[in-house]
Design an enzyme around this catalytic site. Structure first.
Site, PDB file in Angstrom:
ATOM      1  N   GLN A 138       2.555  -6.213  -2.861  1.00 55.83           N
ATOM      2  CA  GLN A 138       2.822  -6.177  -1.419  1.00 55.83           C
ATOM      3  C   GLN A 138       4.018  -5.258  -1.147  1.00 55.83           C
ATOM      4  O   GLN A 138       4.252  -4.336  -1.905  1.00 55.83           O
ATOM      5  CB  GLN A 138       3.062  -7.590  -0.855  1.00 55.83           C
ATOM      6  CG  GLN A 138       1.801  -8.410  -0.708  1.00 55.83           C
ATOM      7  CD  GLN A 138       1.300  -9.007  -2.002  1.00 55.83           C
ATOM      8  OE1 GLN A 138       2.075  -9.383  -2.853  1.00 55.83           O
ATOM      9  NE2 GLN A 138       0.001  -9.099  -2.157  1.00 55.83           N
TER      10      GLN A 138
ATOM     11  N   HIS B  35      -4.076  -2.848  -6.469  1.00 54.82           N
ATOM     12  CA  HIS B  35      -3.381  -1.612  -6.855  1.00 54.82           C
ATOM     13  C   HIS B  35      -4.403  -0.622  -7.397  1.00 54.82           C
ATOM     14  O   HIS B  35      -5.165  -0.921  -8.293  1.00 54.82           O
ATOM     15  CB  HIS B  35      -2.299  -1.919  -7.899  1.00 54.82           C
ATOM     16  CG  HIS B  35      -1.136  -2.639  -7.296  1.00 54.82           C
ATOM     17  ND1 HIS B  35      -0.047  -3.072  -8.006  1.00 54.82           N
ATOM     18  CD2 HIS B  35      -0.902  -2.995  -6.015  1.00 54.82           C
ATOM     19  CE1 HIS B  35       0.811  -3.661  -7.188  1.00 54.82           C
ATOM     20  NE2 HIS B  35       0.317  -3.635  -5.972  1.00 54.82           N
TER      21      HIS B  35
ATOM     22  N   ASP C 125       0.814  -1.228   0.000  1.00 54.12           N
ATOM     23  CA  ASP C 125       0.000   0.000   0.000  1.00 54.12           C
ATOM     24  C   ASP C 125       0.839   1.266   0.000  1.00 54.12           C
ATOM     25  O   ASP C 125       0.447   2.290   0.549  1.00 54.12           O
ATOM     26  CB  ASP C 125      -0.973   0.006   1.195  1.00 54.12           C
ATOM     27  CG  ASP C 125      -1.758  -1.277   1.249  1.00 54.12           C
ATOM     28  OD1 ASP C 125      -2.264  -1.676   0.200  1.00 54.12           O
ATOM     29  OD2 ASP C 125      -1.835  -1.900   2.323  1.00 54.12           O
TER      30      ASP C 125
ATOM     31  N   GLY D 171     -10.952  -3.809   2.743  1.00 57.16           N
ATOM     32  CA  GLY D 171     -11.651  -2.707   3.394  1.00 57.16           C
ATOM     33  C   GLY D 171     -11.246  -2.492   4.845  1.00 57.16           C
ATOM     34  O   GLY D 171     -11.755  -1.598   5.516  1.00 57.16           O
TER      35      GLY D 171
END
Ligand code: IMP
Ligand code: MG
Length: 335
Positions: free
Chosen positions: A176, A43, A13, A252
């Site tokens: 990752q 992504h 992220d 989420g």
């Protein structure tokens, strides 16, 4: 620069998707090839106000002339892949290695059903860990066993090596982040494969001498989802106050947050043999840098932040993210 490998320098992220989407538009690569684990990675990038997400295709997908490849070491969820091919009209330019492993419902069931994976490790629940386990046991189905994928079968390592042989521009997309590496991250709070630059190259099938540039992508602050240590982690309240609260693009889940960690960055640089760095979301820390394209226009404290990273690491921060849009980038590669 014909072969550029991009990897995340923290816990995923970092904004690799946006950086790759930018490079795909700007550099017009002939080939973008995705390594990494599989559809546990999401992504995201925003182009002309519209947000896109890819979990299987390379983030170069918005360049209609770039061939989109998925390396043999990547796990494929056929439904996720086929949906993305339709969504991005990528039918005629997507190629999947015939030896990609296949995620089936049973892998997803195990990933969300096993207390250890779900609650201790805090996986994404996308079936990647159990599928890689079956792969190690040599009982996983491969892409070549799936009729729905037959149109897209290719020897991806061959294609990538051939493109490089012909001096075509290739972007290798890692997923990752360094500290989620099965080998080099904080085990057991890691993913199910090595996601450092060397691992990514192995997953797509190019040797170490084929790589020209390794771009390690950092975010201006550190986030992680799931379990595991996070040095100098902020309280939720503090993270919210600073605007650093994010949510996982696949699950989420709310991400945990901490300030930029220079020691973590230095180790990531060694693990990946970085040749250049990107720093994303500078505008989140320094709002006055939002949307800027010129380094000289950055506020002084933002420049100091970047120059401190460069001074500590000895590497240039070539790309700086200043906003959500693909083109919200300060590109210092030629200056
Ligand atoms: P798994 O990869 O789903 O097995 O999850 C293992 C660990 O890696 C968990 O902490 C996940 O939250 C994390 N993880 C896996 N993929 C990503 C990613 O793309 N971004 C951020 N964290 C990830
Ligand atoms: Mg992500």
């Amino acid at each position: 620069m014909s072969c550029l490998v991009t990897v995340g320098g923290f816990y995923g992220d970092e904004g690799k998707g946006k950086i790759i989407a930018y490079l795909a538009k700007k550099d017009n690569p002939a080939v973008a090839v995705r390594g990494g684990v599989g559809p546990n990675a999401g992504h995201t990038f925003t182009f002309e106000g519209k947000e896109y997400k890819v979990r299987m295709l390379p983030s170069a997908v918005l360049n209609p002339t770039t061939r989109l490849l998925v390396g043999a070491g990547v796990l494929v969820n056929p439904q996720v892949l086929l949906d993305e091919i339709v969504k991005f009209h990528a039918d005629d330019r997507t190629f999947v290695d015939s030896q990609c492993g296949i995620i089936e419902q049973t892998h997803i069931d195990r990933d969300i059903g096993e207390d250890y994976l779900k609650n201790k490790v805090g996986t994404t629940g996308t079936g990647t860990g159990p599928a890689n386990a079956d792969r190690a046991l040599r009982k996983l189905k491969l892409a070549r066993d799936i009729p729905e994928l037959s149109l897209y079968m290719e020897d991806v390592s061959n294609s990538v090596n051939y493109a490089l042989h012909n001096n075509e521009r290739v972007i290798v997309e890692g997923t990752q982040g360094t500290y989620l590496s099965l080998f080099h991250g904080g085990y057991p709070y890691v993913t199910s494969s090595d996601v450092t630059a060397s691992g990514i190259c192995s997953q797509i099938g190019i040797g170490p001498k084929r790589v020209d540039e390794v771009l390690v992508v950092f975010k201006a602050y550190v986030t992680r989802v799931g379990g595991g240590p996070l040095e100098n982690e902020l309280s939720e309240e503090e993270a919210r106050k600073r605007g650093w609260i994010e949510h996982g693009s696949v699950t989420g889940r709310q991400r945990r947050a901490a300030p930029f960690d220079i020691e973590l960055a230095k180790k990531a640089i060694r693990l990946n043999s970085a040749t250049q760095l990107a720093v994303t979301k500078l505008d989140v820390i320094f709002p006055q840098s939002a949307g800027l394209h010129e380094y000289t226009k950055l506020p002084e404290d933002a420049k100091k932040f970047i120059e401190n990273i460069e001074g500590e690491t000895g590497l240039k921060v070539t790309l700086i993210g200043t906003g959500r849009e693909v083109y919200d980038v300060i590109d210092r590669r030629s200056s």
